[in-house]
Design a protein around this motif. Structure first.
Motif, PDB file in Angstrom:
ATOM      1  N   PRO A 116       1.049  -0.910   0.149  1.00 47.23           N
ATOM      2  CA  PRO A 116      -0.141   0.045   0.404  1.00 47.23           C
ATOM      3  C   PRO A 116       0.986   0.980  -0.195  1.00 47.23           C
ATOM      4  CG  PRO A 116      -0.087  -1.013   2.077  1.00 47.23           C
ATOM      5  CD  PRO A 116       1.118  -1.566   1.263  1.00 47.23           C
ATOM      6  N   VAL A 117       0.665   2.070  -0.566  1.00 50.61           N
ATOM      7  CA  VAL A 117       1.668   3.737  -0.873  1.00 50.61           C
ATOM      8  C   VAL A 117       0.411   5.081  -1.207  1.00 50.61           C
ATOM      9  CG1 VAL A 117       3.465   2.299  -1.782  1.00 50.61           C
ATOM     10  CG2 VAL A 117       1.388   3.317  -3.564  1.00 50.61           C
TER      11      VAL A 117
ATOM     12  N   GLU B 254       4.454   8.273  -2.610  1.00 53.14           N
ATOM     13  CA  GLU B 254       4.991   7.829  -1.878  1.00 53.14           C
ATOM     14  C   GLU B 254       6.723   7.357  -4.276  1.00 53.14           C
ATOM     15  OE1 GLU B 254       7.041   6.709   0.235  1.00 53.14           O
ATOM     16  OE2 GLU B 254       4.974   6.182   2.119  1.00 53.14           O
TER      17      GLU B 254
ATOM     18  N   ASP C 295      -3.286   4.495  -3.049  1.00 53.90           N
ATOM     19  CA  ASP C 295      -4.407   4.860  -1.774  1.00 53.90           C
ATOM     20  C   ASP C 295      -4.747   6.907  -1.866  1.00 53.90           C
ATOM     21  OD1 ASP C 295      -6.205   4.623   0.819  1.00 53.90           O
ATOM     22  OD2 ASP C 295      -4.932   5.354   1.326  1.00 53.90           O
TER      23      ASP C 295
ATOM     24  N   SER D 262      -8.378   9.132  -0.652  1.00 59.57           N
ATOM     25  CA  SER D 262      -7.234   8.412   0.082  1.00 59.57           C
ATOM     26  C   SER D 262      -7.973   7.341   1.514  1.00 59.57           C
ATOM     27  CB  SER D 262      -5.626   8.867   0.460  1.00 59.57           C
ATOM     28  OG  SER D 262      -5.051   8.100   1.735  1.00 59.57           O
TER      29      SER D 262
ATOM     30  N   GLY E 246      -6.257   5.140   3.786  1.00 57.32           N
ATOM     31  CA  GLY E 246      -5.398   4.945   4.879  1.00 57.32           C
ATOM     32  C   GLY E 246      -4.916   3.339   4.332  1.00 57.32           C
ATOM     33  N   GLN E 247      -3.922   3.018   5.342  1.00 59.33           N
ATOM     34  CA  GLN E 247      -3.254   1.929   5.222  1.00 59.33           C
ATOM     35  C   GLN E 247      -4.325   1.188   5.013  1.00 59.33           C
ATOM     36  OE1 GLN E 247       0.459   2.121   7.221  1.00 59.33           O
ATOM     37  NE2 GLN E 247       1.089   0.055   6.274  1.00 59.33           N
TER      38      GLN E 247
ATOM     39  N   ALA F 286      -6.359  -0.167   1.983  1.00 57.87           N
ATOM     40  CA  ALA F 286      -5.864  -0.310   0.859  1.00 57.87           C
ATOM     41  C   ALA F 286      -5.188  -1.753   0.667  1.00 57.87           C
ATOM     42  CB  ALA F 286      -3.964   0.644   1.502  1.00 57.87           C
TER      43      ALA F 286
ATOM     44  N   ASP G 123       5.921  -2.258   3.458  1.00 54.42           N
ATOM     45  CA  ASP G 123       6.192  -0.386   3.486  1.00 54.42           C
ATOM     46  C   ASP G 123       6.166  -0.361   2.146  1.00 54.42           C
ATOM     47  OD1 ASP G 123       4.543  -0.301   5.764  1.00 54.42           O
ATOM     48  OD2 ASP G 123       6.480   0.666   6.536  1.00 54.42           O
ATOM     49  N   GLY G 124       5.736   0.924   1.954  1.00 54.30           N
ATOM     50  CA  GLY G 124       6.168   1.263  -0.120  1.00 54.30           C
ATOM     51  C   GLY G 124       7.046   2.555   0.326  1.00 54.30           C
ATOM     52  N   ASP G 125       7.900   2.498   1.182  1.00 56.06           N
ATOM     53  CA  ASP G 125       9.350   4.073   1.543  1.00 56.06           C
ATOM     54  C   ASP G 125      10.004   3.285   1.342  1.00 56.06           C
ATOM     55  OD1 ASP G 125       9.053   2.499   3.725  1.00 56.06           O
ATOM     56  OD2 ASP G 125       8.795   4.566   5.196  1.00 56.06           O
TER      57      ASP G 125
ATOM     58  N   GLN H 269      11.448   1.281   3.761  1.00 54.39           N
ATOM     59  CA  GLN H 269      12.151   1.379   5.822  1.00 54.39           C
ATOM     60  C   GLN H 269      12.233  -0.412   5.733  1.00 54.39           C
ATOM     61  OE1 GLN H 269      10.404   4.531   7.690  1.00 54.39           O
ATOM     62  NE2 GLN H 269      12.113   3.882   8.858  1.00 54.39           N
TER      63      GLN H 269
ATOM     64  N   ARG I  42      14.990  -0.646  14.997  1.00 56.89           N
ATOM     65  CA  ARG I  42      14.581   0.306  14.090  1.00 56.89           C
ATOM     66  C   ARG I  42      15.382   1.557  13.413  1.00 56.89           C
ATOM     67  NH1 ARG I  42       7.837   1.268  15.838  1.00 56.89           N
ATOM     68  NH2 ARG I  42       8.840   2.998  13.803  1.00 56.89           N
TER      69      ARG I  42
ATOM     70  N   LYS J  19       9.999   8.685  17.634  1.00 54.16           N
ATOM     71  CA  LYS J  19       9.215   6.986  16.893  1.00 54.16           C
ATOM     72  C   LYS J  19       9.609   5.966  17.847  1.00 54.16           C
ATOM     73  CE  LYS J  19       7.287   8.150  12.704  1.00 54.16           C
ATOM     74  NZ  LYS J  19       7.135   8.201  11.117  1.00 54.16           N
TER      75      LYS J  19
ATOM     76  N   TYR K  55       2.160   9.711   9.174  1.00 54.82           N
ATOM     77  CA  TYR K  55       2.053   9.106  10.306  1.00 54.82           C
ATOM     78  C   TYR K  55       2.534  10.123  11.359  1.00 54.82           C
ATOM     79  CZ  TYR K  55      -0.116   4.908   8.815  1.00 54.82           C
ATOM     80  OH  TYR K  55      -1.026   4.487   7.600  1.00 54.82           O
TER      81      TYR K  55
ATOM     82  N   ARG L  60      -1.363   9.079  15.690  1.00 53.47           N
ATOM     83  CA  ARG L  60      -1.326   7.287  15.935  1.00 53.47           C
ATOM     84  C   ARG L  60      -1.809   6.663  17.318  1.00 53.47           C
ATOM     85  NH1 ARG L  60       3.430   4.287  12.329  1.00 53.47           N
ATOM     86  NH2 ARG L  60       4.486   6.160  12.311  1.00 53.47           N
TER      87      ARG L  60
HETATM   88  N1  LIG Z   1      -2.459   3.551   1.862  1.00 51.56           N
HETATM   89  C1  LIG Z   1      -2.306   4.404   2.740  1.00 51.56           C
HETATM   90  N2  LIG Z   1      -0.745   3.980   3.099  1.00 51.56           N
HETATM   91  C2  LIG Z   1      -0.183   5.157   3.874  1.00 51.56           C
HETATM   92  C3  LIG Z   1      -1.116   6.054   4.379  1.00 51.56           C
HETATM   93  N3  LIG Z   1      -0.382   6.466   4.916  1.00 51.56           N
HETATM   94  C4  LIG Z   1       1.317   5.616   5.152  1.00 51.56           C
HETATM   95  N4  LIG Z   1       1.235   4.421   4.125  1.00 51.56           N
HETATM   96  C5  LIG Z   1       2.504   3.684   4.239  1.00 51.56           C
HETATM   97  O1  LIG Z   1       2.793   2.915   5.241  1.00 51.56           O
HETATM   98  C6  LIG Z   1       3.144   2.463   4.903  1.00 51.56           C
HETATM   99  C7  LIG Z   1       4.595   3.026   6.198  1.00 51.56           C
HETATM  100  O2  LIG Z   1       4.448   5.063   5.922  1.00 51.56           O
HETATM  101  P1  LIG Z   1       4.940   6.004   6.594  1.00 51.56           P
HETATM  102  O3  LIG Z   1       4.485   7.594   6.403  1.00 51.56           O
HETATM  103  O4  LIG Z   1       6.243   5.507   6.303  1.00 51.56           O
HETATM  104  O5  LIG Z   1       5.300   5.136   8.233  1.00 51.56           O
HETATM  105  P2  LIG Z   1       6.451   5.493   9.070  1.00 51.56           P
HETATM  106  O6  LIG Z   1       7.220   4.789   8.533  1.00 51.56           O
HETATM  107  O7  LIG Z   1       5.810   5.098  10.688  1.00 51.56           O
HETATM  108  O8  LIG Z   1       7.049   7.243   9.367  1.00 51.56           O
HETATM  109  C8  LIG Z   1       4.255   3.541   3.781  1.00 51.56           C
HETATM  110  O9  LIG Z   1       3.971   1.956   2.941  1.00 51.56           O
HETATM  111  C9  LIG Z   1       3.419   4.189   3.111  1.00 51.56           C
HETATM  112  O10 LIG Z   1       3.353   4.830   2.120  1.00 51.56           O
HETATM  113  C10 LIG Z   1      -2.592   6.183   3.721  1.00 51.56           C
HETATM  114  O11 LIG Z   1      -2.716   6.998   4.676  1.00 51.56           O
HETATM  115  N5  LIG Z   1      -3.051   5.748   2.791  1.00 51.56           N
END
Ligand SMILES: Nc1nc2c(ncn2[C@@H]2O[C@H](COP(=O)(O)OP(=O)(O)O)[C@@H](O)[C@H]2O)c(=O)[nH]1
Ligand SMILES: [Mg+2]
Length: 238
Positions: free
Chosen positions: A8-9, A12, A39, A67, A69-70, A73, A90-92, A94, A123, A129, A204, A209
């Motif tokens: 889910p992204v 990104e 999303d 959108s 939310g995760q 998605a 995660d799509g980022d 990490q 982490r 965080k 986030y 959260r």
């Molecule tokens: N589908 C969707 N994915 C989300 C949303 N918010 C965050 N993500 C995805 O969730 C993952 C983790 O989010 P991230 O912002 O990196 O959070 P963190 O790693 O906890 O800081 C990433 O792949 C984001 O793309 C959202 O509102 N919708």
């Protein structure tokens, strides 16, 4: 098909192509598909995914107009997926796609497990965080008794059919081990790599959260109290 990778992204754009390259490098010629769920991104995520579809025949892209939310998605992606097993990331960037074969190997040696949860032992996030996550994970695991040190890790491997039977609610993706256990499934945690976010920005904050987390925790505790697990058998025709 055995395996679907669901990602889910939201916003990104810079991470789409690098992560897809890593996923394909990690899985090489195993049988798999990748399902990205866009999303409602407002950046160039959709364009990057459209470009990527020209290169990667295994890539499918589903998009939400707005959108949601995760968790939502993730549900969209799991519904669309064709694999018996789902790996999420995660799509980022990490999470490390090289850990997917590790989770698959864990599954080979533990066939009774329904969900393998990634555990980010080290982490790579800001101290704020890391501390808030440690407190939240501590409170959650004590209250729910789900024996899982880290439920916020985006890297997980689980049975698609089981996931689709779980109660769905926004933010449920952070409670998957407890929900799977409530359903009668066994879960284990597997230590995985975690990397700093090098591109894009986190979606986030800590406070948002925290508040939803408290409400959700009460909700999941309630779901646990209301769980029934009948031992079902079909009566043979006399
Ligand atoms: N589908 C969707 N994915 C989300 C949303 N918010 C965050 N993500 C995805 O969730 C993952 C983790 O989010 P991230 O912002 O990196 O959070 P963190 O790693 O906890 O800081 C990433 O792949 C984001 O793309 C959202 O509102 N919708
Ligand atoms: Mg992240």
């Amino acid at each position: 098909m055995q395996l679907s990778i669901v990602v889910p992204v939201r916003n990104e754009e810079e991470n789409i192509l690098p992560l897809l390259a890593e996923i394909h490098a990690a899985l090489q010629d195993r049988e798999f598909e990748v399902v990205y769920v866009d999303d409602g991104s407002s950046d160039a995520t959709a364009q990057r995914l459209a470009e990527a579809m020209k290169t990667y025949a295994r890539l499918r892209v589903i998009s939400h107009r707005e959108s949601c939310g995760q968790s939502t998605a993730l549900l969209t992606g799991v519904r669309a997926a064709r694999g018996e097993w789902i790996a999420t990331l995660d799509g980022d960037g990490q999470n490390d796609p090289a850990d997917i074969p590790k989770l698959m190997a864990a599954r080979e040696s533990a066939p009774d497990i329904t969900l393998f949860a990634g555990y980010r032992k080290a982490r790579r996030d800001t101290w704020l965080k890391r501390i808030s996550s440690r407190i939240a994970n501590g409170v959650r695991s004590r209250l729910l008794g789900d024996a899982t040190p880290d439920t916020g890790c985006g890297l997980k491997l689980f049975r698609r059919a089981t996931f689709l039977e779980l109660p769905y609610f926004d933010h449920m993706h952070r409670f998957l081990p407890a929900l799977v256990q409530r359903h009668g499934g066994a879960t284990i945690s597997v230590p995985v790599n975690h990397r700093p976010r090098t591109r894009g920005v986190s979606n986030y904050g800590v406070l948002d959260r925290l508040w939803v987390g408290i409400v959700d925790l009460a909700g999941v505790a309630w779901l646990q109290r209301r769980a029934k697990r009948p031992q079902v058998s079909e009566v043979r025709r006399p």
